[in-house]
Enzyme design. Structure first.
Site, short mmCIF file in Angstrom:
data_model
loop_
_atom_site.label_atom_id
_atom_site.label_comp_id
_atom_site.label_asym_id
_atom_site.label_seq_id
_atom_site.Cartn_x
_atom_site.Cartn_y
_atom_site.Cartn_z
N LYS A 137 0.83 -1.21 0.00
CA LYS A 137 0.00 0.00 0.00
C LYS A 137 0.87 1.26 0.00
CE LYS A 137 -3.68 -2.43 2.48
NZ LYS A 137 -4.51 -2.43 3.70
N TYR A 181 -11.89 -3.08 -3.50
CA TYR A 181 -12.45 -3.26 -2.16
C TYR A 181 -13.98 -3.31 -2.18
CZ TYR A 181 -7.80 -2.30 -0.17
OH TYR A 181 -6.47 -2.36 0.16
N PHE A 192 -15.83 2.48 7.05
CA PHE A 192 -14.47 2.94 6.73
C PHE A 192 -14.14 2.87 5.24
CE2 PHE A 192 -14.19 -1.59 7.90
CZ PHE A 192 -13.58 -2.12 6.77
N ARG A 195 -0.89 -14.98 3.65
CA ARG A 195 -1.66 -14.34 4.74
C ARG A 195 -0.95 -14.49 6.08
NH1 ARG A 195 -5.72 -10.77 3.75
NH2 ARG A 195 -6.74 -11.41 5.66
N THR A 210 -4.81 -8.30 10.34
CA THR A 210 -5.14 -6.98 9.77
C THR A 210 -4.76 -5.87 10.73
OG1 THR A 210 -6.95 -7.96 8.51
CG2 THR A 210 -7.01 -5.59 8.81
N ARG A 216 3.28 -7.21 9.10
CA ARG A 216 2.56 -6.18 9.88
C ARG A 216 3.07 -6.12 11.32
NH1 ARG A 216 -3.11 -7.90 7.21
NH2 ARG A 216 -3.08 -6.49 5.42
N ASN A 262 -1.53 -0.25 7.52
CA ASN A 262 -1.04 -1.61 7.76
C ASN A 262 -0.21 -2.16 6.59
OD1 ASN A 262 -3.07 -2.31 5.97
ND2 ASN A 262 -4.17 -3.61 7.40
N HIS A 265 -1.55 -5.55 1.47
CA HIS A 265 -2.79 -6.31 1.23
C HIS A 265 -2.40 -7.67 0.65
CE1 HIS A 265 -6.69 -7.52 -0.42
NE2 HIS A 265 -6.01 -7.86 -1.50
N GLU A 298 -8.55 -10.80 -8.02
CA GLU A 298 -7.65 -9.64 -7.90
C GLU A 298 -6.55 -9.66 -8.95
OE1 GLU A 298 -8.40 -9.09 -3.10
OE2 GLU A 298 -6.55 -10.04 -3.78
#
Length: 194
Positions: A54, A94, A102, A130, A136, A147, A157, A160, A171
């Site tokens: 990100k 998203y 949010f 993951r 998250t 993270r 964070n 993704h 995706e």
């Protein structure tokens, strides 16, 4: 084959095929036609996952550090690009979170700077990816995860990762054209997989 120490050699055995259809150019250059030619079967593609660093991760210079973790784990990079596509793309990306309070802030933040889009390939790439990312919420992430090591706030964070094979495929198709993904053989394949 197993050596005297009990370690199995990881490389696939070379299979020889009859060369009745050998390349005539080889015959012309060498002056003889070999009786057999080596044939090494191509490994089928493994599971793929979509990983996106990100804007905060890009701005903080974490691209190389994060890529190193995936490469060191043994995953193979098959696609990568730096992009800043705007809000419309992140609204698609998203879309499953569009009903959340949010959502607007998430889209604005994601579109605020460049992101590094990557496709990694390997056995259990989605689940393992993951785990490597961590929870998250950075506070809930274990030390040693991306993270857990690089984040403090959930709104920043860093990364993704696809949460299922289905979302990974969606995706990847959203962010990459088929010709942007490179199907290649890694020389390390036999050192990563049995």
């Amino acid at each position: 084959m197993v050596c005297k120490t009990g370690v199995k050699y990881p490389s696939e055995p070379i299979v020889f095929q009859s060369s009745a259809d050998s390349d005539p150019e080889v015959y012309r250059i060498r002056g003889f036609k070999p009786s057999k030619t080596a044939f090494v079967p191509k490994t089928p593609a493994r599971e793929r996952t979509y990983i996106m660093i990100k804007p905060d991760g890009v701005q903080r210079g974490l691209i190389g550090t994060i890529m190193e973790r995936f490469e060191t784990k043994g995953f193979k990079l098959v696609g990568m690009k730096l992009a800043q596509p705007g809000k419309a793309m992140f609204e698609k990306h998203y879309a499953d979170l569009s009903g959340k309070g949010f959502f607007k802030g998430l889209v604005e933040y994601a579109a605020s700077g460049p992101v590094c889009c990557m496709v990694w390939e390997g056995t259990n790439a989605v689940k393992t990816g993951r785990k490597m990312l961590g929870a998250t919420k950075p506070f809930d992430s274990e030390p040693g995860t991306i993270r857990g090591d690089f984040c403090i706030d959930v709104g920043r964070n860093v990364i993704h990762g696809s949460d299922s094979v289905e979302s990974a495929n969606h995706e990847i198709n959203l962010w990459f054209k088929p010709e942007e993904l490179v199907d290649w053989e890694s020389h390390s394949e036999s050192w990563v997989y049995e």
